[in-house]
Design a protein around this motif. Structure first.
Motif, mmCIF file in Angstrom:
data_model
loop_
_atom_site.group_PDB
_atom_site.id
_atom_site.type_symbol
_atom_site.label_atom_id
_atom_site.label_comp_id
_atom_site.label_asym_id
_atom_site.label_seq_id
_atom_site.Cartn_x
_atom_site.Cartn_y
_atom_site.Cartn_z
ATOM 1 N N ASP A 55 -11.380 10.157 -0.169
ATOM 2 C CA ASP A 55 -9.968 9.393 -0.623
ATOM 3 C C ASP A 55 -9.004 9.591 0.091
ATOM 4 O O ASP A 55 -8.993 11.131 0.394
ATOM 5 C CB ASP A 55 -10.161 9.827 -2.225
ATOM 6 N N ASN A 67 -18.887 11.362 -5.747
ATOM 7 C CA ASN A 67 -18.937 10.566 -5.466
ATOM 8 C C ASN A 67 -18.970 9.308 -3.897
ATOM 9 O O ASN A 67 -19.052 8.455 -3.540
ATOM 10 C CB ASN A 67 -17.803 9.186 -5.901
ATOM 11 N N ASP A 118 0.837 -1.563 0.296
ATOM 12 C CA ASP A 118 0.197 0.145 -0.204
ATOM 13 C C ASP A 118 0.616 1.309 0.129
ATOM 14 O O ASP A 118 1.965 1.315 1.100
ATOM 15 C CB ASP A 118 -0.811 -0.058 1.347
ATOM 16 N N ALA A 146 -2.437 0.803 -12.009
ATOM 17 C CA ALA A 146 -3.260 -0.482 -11.445
ATOM 18 C C ALA A 146 -4.320 0.223 -10.060
ATOM 19 O O ALA A 146 -5.454 0.292 -9.930
ATOM 20 C CB ALA A 146 -2.879 -2.277 -11.218
ATOM 21 N N GLN A 147 -3.364 0.579 -8.791
ATOM 22 C CA GLN A 147 -4.139 0.791 -8.070
ATOM 23 C C GLN A 147 -4.259 2.616 -8.576
ATOM 24 O O GLN A 147 -6.152 2.742 -7.528
ATOM 25 C CB GLN A 147 -3.099 1.129 -6.909
ATOM 26 N N LYS A 148 -4.096 3.420 -8.912
ATOM 27 C CA LYS A 148 -5.209 4.284 -9.541
ATOM 28 C C LYS A 148 -6.249 3.903 -9.578
ATOM 29 O O LYS A 148 -7.291 4.943 -10.006
ATOM 30 C CB LYS A 148 -4.179 4.692 -10.486
ATOM 31 N N GLN A 149 -6.972 3.076 -10.704
ATOM 32 C CA GLN A 149 -8.161 2.664 -11.678
ATOM 33 C C GLN A 149 -8.669 2.565 -10.641
ATOM 34 O O GLN A 149 -10.238 2.358 -10.960
ATOM 35 C CB GLN A 149 -7.114 1.630 -12.359
ATOM 36 N N HIS A 150 -7.530 2.090 -9.191
ATOM 37 C CA HIS A 150 -9.381 1.310 -8.695
ATOM 38 C C HIS A 150 -9.918 2.532 -7.642
ATOM 39 O O HIS A 150 -10.674 2.396 -6.717
ATOM 40 C CB HIS A 150 -8.493 0.681 -7.702
ATOM 41 N N LEU A 151 -8.600 3.514 -7.629
ATOM 42 C CA LEU A 151 -9.642 5.031 -6.939
ATOM 43 C C LEU A 151 -10.644 5.522 -6.602
ATOM 44 O O LEU A 151 -11.272 5.405 -8.000
ATOM 45 C CB LEU A 151 -8.446 5.994 -6.327
ATOM 46 N N GLU A 152 -11.814 5.458 -5.737
ATOM 47 C CA GLU A 152 -13.040 5.883 -5.670
ATOM 48 C C GLU A 152 -12.964 7.201 -6.535
ATOM 49 O O GLU A 152 -14.424 8.059 -6.554
ATOM 50 C CB GLU A 152 -13.567 4.914 -4.502
ATOM 51 N N ASN A 153 -12.230 8.245 -5.800
ATOM 52 C CA ASN A 153 -12.202 9.568 -6.248
ATOM 53 C C ASN A 153 -13.776 10.191 -5.034
ATOM 54 O O ASN A 153 -14.256 11.153 -5.590
ATOM 55 C CB ASN A 153 -12.817 9.498 -7.903
#
Length: 210
Positions: A155, A202, A136, A168-175
């Motif tokens: 976030d 969000n 993490d 990949a981690q950025k793509q899973h952020l909920e914002n």
């Protein structure tokens, strides 16, 4: 029997409005109640917080500032309480020996702010370190409490130059509340970055009339 039924109905009628004053939004949030542990009364909180580790000897501190906007994305939101906490330079949530409440879990590197009439907030601290032996990225937790709603998380603050922050981690952020990824700028005696927060963005079950 009719009299008892009437009294019970009246009690329910009186109680319901009180229960509906604060809508539940944001979903489950373990530890969010720590926002109420501020040593300073909520109405007296400042828009600026200096966390206990902030110092200008040794490592340069980081200064984070921004504006909290209402759900329309353009109106500054005043009176919003922000609670932040993060790991120390060993990557752990270290608490003081006499810690109570959620400080035992969140550690003693934490702070509270209340946005001013311009929606502004700011805090200074040392950049946190990632959890030992984990993938993490380093982060700063943040919980929000706005008038009329329950507390909820958005976030975390993350660092754009962190090698652990992968695509990949950025793509899973909920914002939630908007992006929390920070780009630090070296200004000499410290690093600075900006993050604006958008209330309701969000956030599950967020009311449309805010």
């Amino acid at each position: 029997m009719k009299t008892k039924s009437f009294v019970l109905l009246a009690a329910i009628t009186i109680t319901l409005p009180a229960l509906s004053q604060t809508a539940r939004v944001g979903g489950p949030c373990e530890g969010c109640e720590a926002i109420y542990e501020s040593p300073v009364p909520a109405e007296k909180l400042d828009m600026f917080a200096k966390l206990p580790d902030a110092a200008w000897e040794g490592k340069k501190p980081i200064g984070i500032n921004g504006i909290v906007y209402k759900a329309d994305g353009k109106t500054p939101a005043s009176g919003v309480i922000l609670y932040i906490y993060h790991t120390d330079q060993t990557g752990k949530y270290t608490a003081k020996a006499d810690a109570k409440g959620w400080e035992k879990r969140h550690g003693s590197l934490r702070g509270w702010m209340r946005t001013n009439e311009k929606g502004e907030y700011k805090f200074v601290t040392l950049r946190p370190v990632a959890y030992p032996g984990h993938s993490d990225p380093a982060h700063i937790h943040i919980i929000v409490k706005e008038p009329g709603l329950n507390e909820y998380y958005i976030d975390e603050y993350l660092f754009a130059d962190d090698p652990l922050l992968t695509v990949a981690q950025k793509q899973h952020l909920e914002n939630r509340g908007g992006s929390g990824i920070l780009t630090l700028k070296d200004v000499g005696n410290m690093y600075k970055a900006e993050r604006h927060i958008y209330l309701g963005r969000n956030i599950p079950n967020y009311p449309t009339n805010q």
